[in-house]
Write an enzyme that holds these catalytic residues in place. Structure first.
Site, PDB file in Angstrom:
ATOM      1  CE  LYS A 182      -4.347  -1.701   1.817  1.00  0.00           C
ATOM      2  NZ  LYS A 182      -5.470  -1.482   2.729  1.00  0.00           N
ATOM      3  CE  LYS A 232      -7.645  -9.941  -3.657  1.00  0.00           C
ATOM      4  NZ  LYS A 232      -7.596  -9.967  -2.185  1.00  0.00           N
ATOM      5  CE  LYS A 265     -13.280  -2.709  -1.005  1.00  0.00           C
ATOM      6  NZ  LYS A 265     -14.099  -3.285   0.027  1.00  0.00           N
TER       7      LYS A 265
END
Ligand code: AMP
Ligand code: TRP
Length: 326
Positions: free
Chosen positions: A111, A192, A195
């Protein structure tokens, strides 16, 4: 009875991957265990958010959790921020974990590589997650494979705390993650379903209407071979369709492959199965969403139940560290 704890971040609406991969597994555990499920809204703040975004997402996620079948009589559903115990224990655990251990976390590396603003909270996130888990004397934590490293660190923190300050925490077993389907993006079957995908054409949202779902499946990326086989390496698109159909119908994807010669009918059947599965959940969601006050009432009851357990653990931790009694 086995104590189970799990958490999910309120970041946007949930999709088919969240449901088939994780949330669906929470339902039977309500009966089999003493289950605590937290909407971890404090964790969502580690990445900058617009005003109101987290509150909105928390409400909608709670409504979805009730809609898919979490029963507030059978388990404890609550928002993490409703209890100050999570923050208080997190500090004690931040002082128990090392800088090096935090720096090695894959999720942080991942991240922070992508983030424009890397908050301190993003770095200390695993200590808050450990607090979530340890506050409830948790035996088992059902989560996806991607959380394995955080769970290992939670065990390390619990063991170190216990050895420094005396028996305080239950060390949660590293249970193999409860197997959920790994659902891939319909447009990019090598990644994957998520969203944060660049387009929503590959993501089936829980609230997608039947016509949208049918369209997304119809446009799903396959390959030019024209033979239906389950082979995740060489045929990721087709295998994802088989995997989704298998997960929904509780059949083995390899066996399902024998029923098809062409991609078209497989896409139609996968879409129909997803639509049929989601319809009753969407109907329940719409009922629940019509009464947001009821949802907040249920979360408040959940928070009170959670506090009866969390407050005892926090007090034990404070006292074992040697802080002034309150
Ligand atoms: P996230 O929204 O990525 O924080 O994920 C919430 C939960 O859903 C985690 O337990 C993930 O492992 C699971 N999850 C997210 N995306 C998928 C996916 N595409 N397939 C299976 N599980 C997923
Ligand atoms: N880190 C988890 C995720 O990204 C969310 C989470 C926070 C969690 N606290 C938890 C999961 C405690 C299980 C237990 O999905």
């Amino acid at each position: 009875m086995t104590r189970v704890f799990s958490g999910i971040q309120p970041t946007g609406d949930i999709h088919l991957g969240n449901y088939l991969g994780a949330l669906r597994q929470w339902i039977p555990l309500q009966q089999e265990a003493d289950a605590f499920y937290a909407i971890v809204d404090l964790h969502a703040l580690t990445v900058p958010k617009a005003p109101g975004e987290v509150l909105d997402a928390t409400t909608r996620l709670a409504q979805w959790l009730f809609a898919i079948g979490l029963d507030p009589q059978a388990c404890t559903v609550f928002a993490q921020s409703a209890l100050s115990e999570h923050n208080e224990l997190a500090w004690l655990l931040e002082c128990t974990v090392s800088f090096g251990e935090l720096r090695r976390m894959g999720q942080f590396k991942d991240k922070s590589d992508r983030a424009e603003f890397i908050s301190g909270g993003l770095f200390t996130y695993p200590a808050l997650q450990a607090a979530d888990i340890l506050l409830y004397d948790t035996d088992q934590v059902p989560v996806g494979e991607d959380q394995r490293q955080h769970l290992e660190l939670t065990r390390t923190i619990a063991e170190r705390f216990n050895s420094r300050h005396g028996e305080t925490f239950v060390v949660p077993e590293t249970v193999l993650p409860i197997a959920g389907a790994r659902v891939m993006d319909l447009q990019h079957p090598d990644s994957k379903m998520s969203k944060s995908a660049d387009t929503d054409a590959g993501t089936i949202m829980m609230s997608d209407q039947p016509a949208i779902i049918a369209k997304k499946f119809k446009r799903a990326v396959t390959d030019s071979e024209n033979s239906v086989r389950f082979d995740q390496i060489n045929k990721p698109g087709v295998s994802n369709l088989l995997g989704i159909l298998g997960a929904v119908t509780e059949r083995d994807p390899e066996t399902i492959a024998d029923d098809y010669e062409q991609y078209g009918p497989l896409k139609v059947d996968a879409a129909d199965a997803v639509i049929a599965m989601l319809e009753p959940l969407q109907a329940r969601y719409n009922d629940i969403a019509a009464d947001p006050a009821e949802c907040r009432r249920l979360l408040a009851i959940g928070a009170e139940k959670a506090r009866t357990v969390a407050a005892v653990t926090l007090e034990r931790a404070r006292s074992n560290v040697g802080l002034l009694p309150r």
